[in-house]
Design an enzyme around this catalytic site. Structure first.
Site, PDB file in Angstrom:
ATOM      1  N   THR A  12      -5.469  -3.480 -16.777  1.00 33.81           N
ATOM      2  CA  THR A  12      -6.906  -3.207 -16.847  1.00 33.81           C
ATOM      3  C   THR A  12      -7.245  -1.736 -16.668  1.00 33.81           C
ATOM      4  O   THR A  12      -8.411  -1.376 -16.576  1.00 33.81           O
ATOM      5  CB  THR A  12      -7.651  -4.037 -15.791  1.00 33.81           C
ATOM      6  OG1 THR A  12      -7.058  -3.793 -14.522  1.00 33.81           O
ATOM      7  CG2 THR A  12      -7.580  -5.518 -16.114  1.00 33.81           C
ATOM      8  N   LEU A  14      -7.679   1.977 -14.831  1.00 33.73           N
ATOM      9  CA  LEU A  14      -8.162   2.370 -13.503  1.00 33.73           C
ATOM     10  C   LEU A  14      -9.616   1.937 -13.319  1.00 33.73           C
ATOM     11  O   LEU A  14     -10.531   2.748 -13.284  1.00 33.73           O
ATOM     12  CB  LEU A  14      -8.009   3.877 -13.294  1.00 33.73           C
ATOM     13  CG  LEU A  14      -6.574   4.384 -13.179  1.00 33.73           C
ATOM     14  CD1 LEU A  14      -6.548   5.876 -12.898  1.00 33.73           C
ATOM     15  CD2 LEU A  14      -5.799   3.640 -12.104  1.00 33.73           C
ATOM     16  N   HIS A  15      -9.819   0.634 -13.209  1.00 33.25           N
ATOM     17  CA  HIS A  15     -11.149   0.116 -12.879  1.00 33.25           C
ATOM     18  C   HIS A  15     -11.337   0.250 -11.369  1.00 33.25           C
ATOM     19  O   HIS A  15     -10.519   0.865 -10.687  1.00 33.25           O
ATOM     20  CB  HIS A  15     -11.318  -1.329 -13.377  1.00 33.25           C
ATOM     21  CG  HIS A  15     -10.394  -2.317 -12.740  1.00 33.25           C
ATOM     22  ND1 HIS A  15     -10.667  -2.918 -11.537  1.00 33.25           N
ATOM     23  CD2 HIS A  15      -9.181  -2.774 -13.128  1.00 33.25           C
ATOM     24  CE1 HIS A  15      -9.655  -3.722 -11.217  1.00 33.25           C
ATOM     25  NE2 HIS A  15      -8.747  -3.656 -12.165  1.00 33.25           N
ATOM     26  N   LEU A  16     -12.377  -0.327 -10.807  1.00 32.40           N
ATOM     27  CA  LEU A  16     -12.778  -0.035  -9.430  1.00 32.40           C
ATOM     28  C   LEU A  16     -11.684  -0.245  -8.373  1.00 32.40           C
ATOM     29  O   LEU A  16     -11.431   0.649  -7.574  1.00 32.40           O
ATOM     30  CB  LEU A  16     -14.013  -0.853  -9.052  1.00 32.40           C
ATOM     31  CG  LEU A  16     -14.627  -0.516  -7.687  1.00 32.40           C
ATOM     32  CD1 LEU A  16     -14.971   0.959  -7.588  1.00 32.40           C
ATOM     33  CD2 LEU A  16     -15.848  -1.357  -7.435  1.00 32.40           C
ATOM     34  N   GLU A  87      -1.324  -4.195  -9.238  1.00 34.30           N
ATOM     35  CA  GLU A  87      -1.662  -5.290 -10.169  1.00 34.30           C
ATOM     36  C   GLU A  87      -0.415  -5.780 -10.886  1.00 34.30           C
ATOM     37  O   GLU A  87       0.514  -5.103 -11.087  1.00 34.30           O
ATOM     38  CB  GLU A  87      -2.696  -4.821 -11.196  1.00 34.30           C
ATOM     39  CG  GLU A  87      -4.031  -4.580 -10.549  1.00 34.30           C
ATOM     40  CD  GLU A  87      -5.132  -4.353 -11.571  1.00 34.30           C
ATOM     41  OE1 GLU A  87      -4.866  -4.107 -12.746  1.00 34.30           O
ATOM     42  OE2 GLU A  87      -6.284  -4.419 -11.151  1.00 34.30           O
TER      43      GLU A  87
END
Length: 87
Positions: A12, A14-16, A87
């Site tokens: 995904t 570097l989301h939150l 992740e």
């Protein structure tokens, strides 16, 4: 000053949550830690800077460390990214 290029592996980008982990790791070191992505430079210790870069899976960034503990900082930051940032 030392640097290394790494590829974002987590699916995904570097989301939150991963951005927060990235910044948390950077904050553990005294060195100035920045990242270069495309034509921008960002502060690795700022979640807003990391999120604002919109870094996706498969993108390559350059992590740059400058200061007393730059070698340890770069090693830790590269290891974090290469491990998929949780992740």
């Amino acid at each position: 000053m030392i640097s290394k290029k790494v590829t974002i592996k987590n699916p995904t980008g570097l989301h939150l949550r991963p951005a927060g982990l990235f910044c948390k790791m950077a904050l553990e070191y005294e060195s100035k830690i920045t990242f270069h992505y495309r034509d921008m430079e960002g502060n690795a210790k700022s979640v807003l800077s990391v999120l604002g870069a919109c870094i996706k899976s498969g993108d390559t960034i350059e992590i740059v460390c400058e200061g007393k503990d730059e070698e340890k900082a770069l090693e830790a930051m590269v290891e974090l990214v290469e491990s998929g940032i949780g992740e």
